[in-house]
Design an enzyme around this catalytic site. Structure first.
Site, mmCIF file in Angstrom:
data_model
loop_
_atom_site.group_PDB
_atom_site.id
_atom_site.type_symbol
_atom_site.label_atom_id
_atom_site.label_comp_id
_atom_site.label_asym_id
_atom_site.label_seq_id
_atom_site.Cartn_x
_atom_site.Cartn_y
_atom_site.Cartn_z
ATOM 1 N N VAL A 1 37.065 -10.989 70.636
ATOM 2 C CA VAL A 1 36.644 -12.185 71.702
ATOM 3 C C VAL A 1 36.636 -12.561 72.709
ATOM 4 C CG1 VAL A 1 36.719 -14.794 70.640
ATOM 5 C CG2 VAL A 1 37.436 -12.679 69.118
ATOM 6 N N GLY B 1 43.805 -12.658 77.198
ATOM 7 C CA GLY B 1 43.499 -11.617 75.975
ATOM 8 C C GLY B 1 42.248 -11.707 76.038
ATOM 9 N N LYS C 1 44.697 -14.060 53.609
ATOM 10 C CA LYS C 1 44.321 -12.779 54.946
ATOM 11 C C LYS C 1 45.618 -12.368 54.347
ATOM 12 C CE LYS C 1 44.000 -13.282 59.584
ATOM 13 N NZ LYS C 1 42.332 -13.513 60.379
ATOM 14 N N GLY D 1 40.575 -8.552 74.700
ATOM 15 C CA GLY D 1 39.806 -8.291 73.476
ATOM 16 C C GLY D 1 37.918 -8.444 73.138
HETATM 17 P P1 NAD Z 1 41.171 -7.707 70.258
HETATM 18 O O1 NAD Z 1 42.424 -7.451 68.826
HETATM 19 O O2 NAD Z 1 40.428 -7.372 70.124
HETATM 20 O O3 NAD Z 1 41.774 -8.526 71.091
HETATM 21 C C1 NAD Z 1 43.528 -8.507 71.778
HETATM 22 C C2 NAD Z 1 43.524 -8.768 73.356
HETATM 23 O O4 NAD Z 1 44.819 -9.339 73.132
HETATM 24 C C3 NAD Z 1 44.044 -8.104 73.500
HETATM 25 O O5 NAD Z 1 43.341 -6.882 74.525
HETATM 26 C C4 NAD Z 1 44.832 -7.520 74.190
HETATM 27 O O6 NAD Z 1 44.996 -6.782 74.992
HETATM 28 C C5 NAD Z 1 45.526 -8.716 74.024
HETATM 29 N N1 NAD Z 1 47.121 -9.218 74.140
HETATM 30 C C6 NAD Z 1 47.921 -8.538 73.472
HETATM 31 N N2 NAD Z 1 49.142 -9.377 73.644
HETATM 32 C C7 NAD Z 1 49.196 -9.997 75.088
HETATM 33 C C8 NAD Z 1 50.108 -10.902 75.644
HETATM 34 N N3 NAD Z 1 51.129 -11.260 75.139
HETATM 35 N N4 NAD Z 1 49.198 -11.493 76.774
HETATM 36 C C9 NAD Z 1 48.146 -10.954 76.728
HETATM 37 N N5 NAD Z 1 47.027 -10.662 76.182
HETATM 38 C C10 NAD Z 1 47.428 -10.395 75.170
HETATM 39 O O7 NAD Z 1 41.766 -9.220 68.747
HETATM 40 P P2 NAD Z 1 40.329 -10.519 68.764
HETATM 41 O O8 NAD Z 1 39.784 -9.716 67.614
HETATM 42 O O9 NAD Z 1 39.892 -10.257 70.410
HETATM 43 O O10 NAD Z 1 40.913 -11.536 68.336
HETATM 44 C C11 NAD Z 1 41.472 -12.164 69.343
HETATM 45 C C12 NAD Z 1 42.529 -13.599 68.264
HETATM 46 O O11 NAD Z 1 41.499 -14.060 68.236
HETATM 47 C C13 NAD Z 1 42.646 -12.962 67.634
HETATM 48 O O12 NAD Z 1 44.335 -13.326 68.091
HETATM 49 C C14 NAD Z 1 42.402 -13.271 66.566
HETATM 50 O O13 NAD Z 1 42.717 -13.504 65.128
HETATM 51 C C15 NAD Z 1 42.199 -14.771 66.805
HETATM 52 N N6 NAD Z 1 40.225 -14.387 66.183
HETATM 53 C C16 NAD Z 1 39.242 -13.456 65.913
HETATM 54 C C17 NAD Z 1 38.429 -13.030 65.492
HETATM 55 C C18 NAD Z 1 36.324 -12.320 64.979
HETATM 56 O O14 NAD Z 1 36.045 -12.643 65.223
HETATM 57 N N7 NAD Z 1 37.231 -10.829 65.803
HETATM 58 C C19 NAD Z 1 38.127 -14.240 64.417
HETATM 59 C C20 NAD Z 1 38.980 -15.688 64.624
HETATM 60 C C21 NAD Z 1 40.252 -15.762 65.163
#
Ligand code: NAD
Length: 365
Positions: free
Chosen positions: A198, A194, A94, A196
Site C-alpha cells: 500500500v 512503511g 480477521k 509495502g
Molecule cells: P506490507 O507487508 O506489504 O508492507 C508493510 C511495510 O511496512 C513493509 O515494507 C515492512 O518492511 C514495513 N514495516 C514493518 N515494520 C515497520 C516499522 N516498524 N517501521 C517502518 N516500516 C515497517 O503491508 P501492506 O499490505 O502494504 O499493508 C500496510 C498496512 O495497511 C498494514 O497495517 C495493513 O494491515 C494495512 N492495510 C492493508 C490493506 C491492503 O489492501 N493491503 C488494506 C487495509 C489495511
C-alpha cells in the site's frame, strides 16, 4: 471498551477469557492448529449482523501467542466498523497465522488454513493481509470458496492494495482540505512509514501530485528501490515521530500513535493505511484532538481493499470499485465536520455512524 493489552494485575479473575485483552462482544474465536504443517492460527469473528465476516489473514512472527490473540481481536473488530461505515453488507472478521512467512509459509500450510476457514461454512471469508500474497489466496481457494482477493486469472478482483492506497489518498486529501482549506498535496511534506504493497502506491500517487515525500521502512532494500523509482528522500533521522512535516501516513503496522509518540508529533494531519493506528482509541484519539491534529480514522480511509474484495462476492466491476473508493473523500470530510461540530474525536464520529448502521440492521432482523 478495552482496546489495549491489560497488565496481569488488571486481569479480572471473574472474567478469565471474555473479559481480557481486546474481547469486545466477539461472536466467535477459533483456534486452529496443525502439527504436520506447523500451522497455528486464530480466526476472530467479531460481528455478523450486516453480513458474513470478511477480513484478511495476517501472517506475522508474533512475540507471544497473547500478542497474536490480541491482534486478531482488535483487527476483527475494526473490520466490523470498516464494513459498516463503507456501506457494505459485511460483518467483521480477521485471521492471524503465527510465524514468519519467509520461514514457515508453504502451500500445504495455506491449504490446511483454508480447510479451517471452510469449517466455518461461510460465516467468515478470508483475504490477503500483511505477510500474504494474492497467490496464497489462490492456494486457499483450492480448498474453500470462502476466500476473496484471488488473482484475476482465477476470477478474482486481484490485488486489493492499489485500491486501498487510492482510498487512503482520497482520505488524506479530504483531511488536508479540512486542515488547510485546500485538498492539494502539492508542496505538502508527507512522511510515509512503511512502503509495502500500500505504502509504495501511496508514494506514487502523492509524488504524482507534487508532494514532498519522505519514506521510512525497516527494509533497506525497499527504501532504496522506492526512493529510486519515485525520486523520494529516505528518512535518515533518529526519530520519525518528532520530524517536522505536514502529514504522517502510517502504512506499516498499528498502534504507532501511543504514549511514547503522541507528545512528539508535529504534523497537522494523520492519514495512513495501517489498521488500529491508535494504541488506545479513547485516550490517544482525545489527545490528538487536543493537539489539533486532524486524524482521518484508519478503518474509514483504508476501506478500498475491502471494497475491492467485496466485488468478488457481489459481482460488481472495476468502475464501481473505484467510484465507491473515491467516495471515501466525501465520507471523510463529513466525519471530520461532524466531529468538529459535536466536539468529539474523529474516531468517535466514525464509530458512531458505523454503530448506528449495525443497530438499525439489528432492529430489522
Ligand atoms: P506490507 O507487508 O506489504 O508492507 C508493510 C511495510 O511496512 C513493509 O515494507 C515492512 O518492511 C514495513 N514495516 C514493518 N515494520 C515497520 C516499522 N516498524 N517501521 C517502518 N516500516 C515497517 O503491508 P501492506 O499490505 O502494504 O499493508 C500496510 C498496512 O495497511 C498494514 O497495517 C495493513 O494491515 C494495512 N492495510 C492493508 C490493506 C491492503 O489492501 N493491503 C488494506 C487495509 C489495511
Amino acid at each position: 471498551m478495552i482496546t489495549e493489552v491489560l497488565t496481569a494485575k488488571q486481569l479480572k479473575k471473574e472474567a478469565p477469557v471474555f473479559g481480557q485483552l481486546s474481547f469486545d462482544n466477539h461472536e466467535q474465536v477459533v483456534f486452529c492448529q496443525d502439527k504436520d504443517t506447523g500451522l497455528k492460527a486464530i480466526i476472530g469473528v467479531h460481528n455478523t449482523i450486516l453480513g458474513p465476516a470478511l477480513g484478511g489473514t495476517r501472517m506475522y512472527d508474533y512475540k507471544t501467542e497473547w500478542d497474536a490473540l490480541n491482534d486478531v481481536l482488535r483487527l476483527s473488530r475494526g473490520m466490523t466498523y470498516k464494513a459498516a461505515i463503507t456501506g457494505l453488507n459485511l460483518g467483521g472478521g480477521k485471521a492471524v497465522i503465527i510465524g514468519d512467512p519467509k520461514k514457515i509459509k508453504t502451500p500445504e500450510l495455506m491449504r490446511r488454513f483454508g480447510k479451517f476457514v471452510h469449517t466455518l461454512g461461510g460465516k467468515y471469508y478470508t483475504a490477503e493481509d500483511v505477510g500474504m500474497e494474492t497467490s496464497d489466496m489462490d492456494t486457499v481457494r483450492e480448498v474453500t470458496p470462502y476466500v476473496t482477493g484471488i488473482s484475476e486469472s482465477n476470477g478474482g478482483a486481484g490485488n486489493p492494495s492499489p485500491v486501498t492506497a487510492y482510498g487512503v489518498y482520497m482520505g488524506m486529501k479530504a483531511a488536508t482540505k479540512f486542515a488547510y482549506g485546500s485538498d492539494l498535496l502539492s508542496g505538502k511534506r508527507i512522511l510515509v512509514q512503511g512502503i509495502g504493497h500500500v505504502g509504495e502506491e501511496l508514494v506514487r500517487l502523492a509524488v504524482e501530485e507534487g508532494a514532498n515525500v519522505m519514506i521510512s521502512d525497516i527494509s533497506q532494500e525497499r527504501l532504496e528501490e522506492v526512493s529510486a523509482n519515485y525520486g523520494v528522500k529516505i528518512y535518515r533521522g533518529e526519530d520519525l515521530y518528532a520530524e517536522t512535516a505536514d502529514i504522517y501516513a502510517p502504512c506499516a503496522l498499528g498502534a504507532t500513535i501511543n504514549d511514547h509518540t503522541i507528545d512528539k508529533l508535529k504534523v497537522k494531519v494523520i492519514a495512513g493505511a495501517a489498521n488500529n493506528q491508535l494504541a488506545n482509541e479513547n485516550i490517544h484519539g482525545a489527545l490528538l484532538q487536543k493537539k489539533g491534529i486532524v486524524y482521518a480514522p484508519d478503518f474509514l480511509i483504508n476501506a478500498g481493499g475491502i471494497i475491492n474484495v467485496y466485488a468478488e462476492i457481489e459481482g460488481y466491476g472495476r468502475d464501481q470499485i473505484m467510484a465507491k473508493t473515491e467516495n471515501i473523500y466525501d465520507t471523510t470530510l463529513d466525519i471530520l465536520n461532524k466531529a468538529k461540530a459535536t466536539n468529539i474525536t474523529t474516531n468517535e464520529a466514525a464509530l458512531s455512524i458505523a454503530e448506528d448502521r449495525i443497530v438499525a440492521r439489528k432492529k430489522e432482523v
